[in-house]
Motif scaffolding. Structure first.
Motif, mmCIF file in Angstrom:
data_model
loop_
_atom_site.group_PDB
_atom_site.id
_atom_site.type_symbol
_atom_site.label_atom_id
_atom_site.label_comp_id
_atom_site.label_asym_id
_atom_site.label_seq_id
_atom_site.Cartn_x
_atom_site.Cartn_y
_atom_site.Cartn_z
ATOM 1 N N ARG A 150 8.998 -3.085 -13.519
ATOM 2 C CA ARG A 150 8.900 -1.872 -12.703
ATOM 3 C C ARG A 150 7.458 -1.629 -12.276
ATOM 4 O O ARG A 150 7.188 -1.302 -11.109
ATOM 5 C CB ARG A 150 9.426 -0.687 -13.505
ATOM 6 N N GLN A 151 6.509 -1.776 -13.216
ATOM 7 C CA GLN A 151 5.107 -1.569 -12.883
ATOM 8 C C GLN A 151 4.621 -2.594 -11.870
ATOM 9 O O GLN A 151 3.875 -2.262 -10.933
ATOM 10 C CB GLN A 151 4.248 -1.649 -14.155
ATOM 11 N N HIS A 152 5.072 -3.838 -12.021
ATOM 12 C CA HIS A 152 4.706 -4.881 -11.060
ATOM 13 C C HIS A 152 5.250 -4.531 -9.682
ATOM 14 O O HIS A 152 4.558 -4.677 -8.662
ATOM 15 C CB HIS A 152 5.266 -6.226 -11.529
ATOM 16 N N TRP A 153 6.483 -4.046 -9.632
ATOM 17 C CA TRP A 153 7.089 -3.639 -8.367
ATOM 18 C C TRP A 153 6.294 -2.512 -7.731
ATOM 19 O O TRP A 153 6.008 -2.525 -6.526
ATOM 20 C CB TRP A 153 8.533 -3.196 -8.617
ATOM 21 N N MET A 154 5.895 -1.517 -8.539
ATOM 22 C CA MET A 154 5.150 -0.393 -8.016
ATOM 23 C C MET A 154 3.800 -0.830 -7.462
ATOM 24 O O MET A 154 3.374 -0.383 -6.389
ATOM 25 C CB MET A 154 4.939 0.663 -9.106
ATOM 26 N N ASP A 155 3.117 -1.707 -8.182
ATOM 27 C CA ASP A 155 1.821 -2.192 -7.711
ATOM 28 C C ASP A 155 1.971 -2.904 -6.366
ATOM 29 O O ASP A 155 1.155 -2.715 -5.450
ATOM 30 C CB ASP A 155 1.206 -3.149 -8.731
ATOM 31 N N GLN A 156 3.011 -3.702 -6.232
ATOM 32 C CA GLN A 156 3.257 -4.395 -4.973
ATOM 33 C C GLN A 156 3.535 -3.418 -3.845
ATOM 34 O O GLN A 156 3.034 -3.555 -2.727
ATOM 35 C CB GLN A 156 4.438 -5.355 -5.138
ATOM 36 N N GLN A 157 4.365 -2.410 -4.128
ATOM 37 C CA GLN A 157 4.737 -1.469 -3.082
ATOM 38 C C GLN A 157 3.569 -0.580 -2.663
ATOM 39 O O GLN A 157 3.427 -0.228 -1.483
ATOM 40 C CB GLN A 157 5.914 -0.610 -3.555
ATOM 41 N N ARG A 158 2.718 -0.197 -3.617
ATOM 42 C CA ARG A 158 1.519 0.571 -3.260
ATOM 43 C C ARG A 158 0.621 -0.250 -2.342
ATOM 44 O O ARG A 158 0.096 0.261 -1.351
ATOM 45 C CB ARG A 158 0.754 0.967 -4.528
ATOM 46 N N GLU A 159 0.433 -1.512 -2.694
ATOM 47 C CA GLU A 159 -0.402 -2.388 -1.877
ATOM 48 C C GLU A 159 0.192 -2.558 -0.483
ATOM 49 O O GLU A 159 -0.521 -2.522 0.524
ATOM 50 C CB GLU A 159 -0.550 -3.748 -2.554
ATOM 51 N N LEU A 160 1.494 -2.709 -0.415
ATOM 52 C CA LEU A 160 2.150 -2.870 0.880
ATOM 53 C C LEU A 160 2.016 -1.607 1.722
ATOM 54 O O LEU A 160 1.776 -1.673 2.933
ATOM 55 C CB LEU A 160 3.626 -3.218 0.676
ATOM 56 N N ALA A 161 2.153 -0.428 1.096
ATOM 57 C CA ALA A 161 2.000 0.836 1.823
ATOM 58 C C ALA A 161 0.603 0.951 2.414
ATOM 59 O O ALA A 161 0.428 1.417 3.553
ATOM 60 C CB ALA A 161 2.290 2.013 0.891
ATOM 61 N N ALA A 162 -0.417 0.531 1.657
ATOM 62 C CA ALA A 162 -1.785 0.565 2.168
ATOM 63 C C ALA A 162 -1.972 -0.427 3.315
ATOM 64 O O ALA A 162 -2.636 -0.121 4.309
ATOM 65 C CB ALA A 162 -2.768 0.262 1.038
ATOM 66 N N GLN A 163 -1.377 -1.601 3.204
ATOM 67 C CA GLN A 163 -1.492 -2.596 4.264
ATOM 68 C C GLN A 163 -0.825 -2.108 5.544
ATOM 69 O O GLN A 163 -1.375 -2.274 6.646
ATOM 70 C CB GLN A 163 -0.871 -3.914 3.807
ATOM 71 N N VAL A 164 0.341 -1.502 5.424
ATOM 72 C CA VAL A 164 1.038 -0.983 6.600
ATOM 73 C C VAL A 164 0.219 0.130 7.252
ATOM 74 O O VAL A 164 0.135 0.231 8.477
ATOM 75 C CB VAL A 164 2.444 -0.470 6.207
ATOM 76 N N ALA A 165 -0.422 0.972 6.437
ATOM 77 C CA ALA A 165 -1.234 2.062 6.971
ATOM 78 C C ALA A 165 -2.430 1.552 7.762
ATOM 79 O O ALA A 165 -2.913 2.233 8.668
ATOM 80 C CB ALA A 165 -1.695 2.967 5.834
ATOM 81 N N ASP A 166 -2.916 0.378 7.437
ATOM 82 C CA ASP A 166 -4.054 -0.195 8.158
ATOM 83 C C ASP A 166 -3.673 -0.700 9.542
ATOM 84 O O ASP A 166 -4.555 -1.096 10.317
ATOM 85 C CB ASP A 166 -4.659 -1.352 7.349
ATOM 86 N N ARG A 167 -2.389 -0.692 9.877
ATOM 87 C CA ARG A 167 -1.928 -1.210 11.174
ATOM 88 C C ARG A 167 -1.167 -0.118 11.928
ATOM 89 O O ARG A 167 -0.014 -0.300 12.330
ATOM 90 C CB ARG A 167 -1.043 -2.437 10.971
ATOM 91 N N LEU A 168 -1.827 1.021 12.135
ATOM 92 C CA LEU A 168 -1.152 2.167 12.752
ATOM 93 C C LEU A 168 -0.708 1.896 14.187
ATOM 94 O O LEU A 168 0.211 2.543 14.680
ATOM 95 C CB LEU A 168 -2.071 3.389 12.728
#
Length: 231
Positions: A150-168
């Protein structure tokens, strides 16, 4: 944000290397206690935004995130149903979180002992979008997974959310015009399986929001009185 991101390596920090702009906001923000909640929000001196009078549901103080020196980066105001005890346990939940972010410049990133470890980049609309995207994911973590997974999944999803935000400017983002202080304001907006996220820059701050069970198209934002929000 429909599937977990592949693990990514993090660049080692050094005293001269700039800190990634979204690094501080990935950390969980502290929630003020009921006793000093309003005082902490007022002391931040941000132009707090929430939903306008058209919202008839509950209103509560959320969390604050600050630099080591106490400078508040952003805070959130909560609208609607509180999270269920188990994420995903209340599919009918209606909730909107509004994030107000200070327009902070590039600044030293400090350790608790006051020494510098690089720099935090200036706040941007992407920063606000990342905060909102990470907040949305954190309310939907997969209860059924093993704790370590679960923690690994959360870390991945947080990183993905930040990456998506960088491409507005790219998909899945699109533009959506909503009311802010009774005036039309263009937001960057996207939807995911977890809900929706939007973000914009106003004259005084960066403004973002995320929610589920409530259509973003029906919302309007305004500067609010913290007295209307429960601690």
């Amino acid at each position: 944000m429909t599937s977990p991101a592949q693990p990514t390596s993090r660049q080692a920090e050094s005293s001269s290397a700039p800190i990634r702009s979204h690094a501080p906001i990935i950390a969980r923000a502290a929630e003020p206690s009921a006793r000093d909640g309003h005082a902490a929000f007022l002391a931040a001196q941000l132009p707090w935004y929430g939903l306008d009078a058209g919202w008839r549901g509950e209103r509560r103080l959320g969390s604050l995130c600050a630099d080591v020196d106490g400078t508040v980066q952003y805070g959130s105001l909560l609208h609607g149903d509180a999270p269920a005890g188990r994420p995903g346990g209340d599919p009918q939940r209606r909730a909107v979180t509004v994030v107000t972010m200070a327009p902070l410049p590039r600044r030293p990133a400090l350790r608790p002992d006051g020494t510098a470890r690089g720099f935090v980049e200036a706040s941007t609309v992407a920063s606000a979008a990342a905060v909102a995207g990470i907040g949305l994911v954190e309310e939907q973590w997969p209860w059924h997974l093993d704790v370590a997974v679960r923690q690994h999944w959360m870390d991945q999803q947080r990183e993905l959310a930040a990456q998506v935000a960088d491409r507005l400017g790219d998909l899945p983002w699109r533009l959506l015009t909503l009311s802010v202080d009774l005036l039309p304001q263009v937001f960057h907006y996207r939807e995911s399986e977890y809900g929706w996220v939007l973000a914009t820059a106003t004259q005084h701050c960066f403004l973002a929001a995320y929610g589920r069970g409530v259509s973003a198209y029906s919302l309007a934002f305004t500067r609010v009185s913290l007295a209307d929000y429960d601690a």
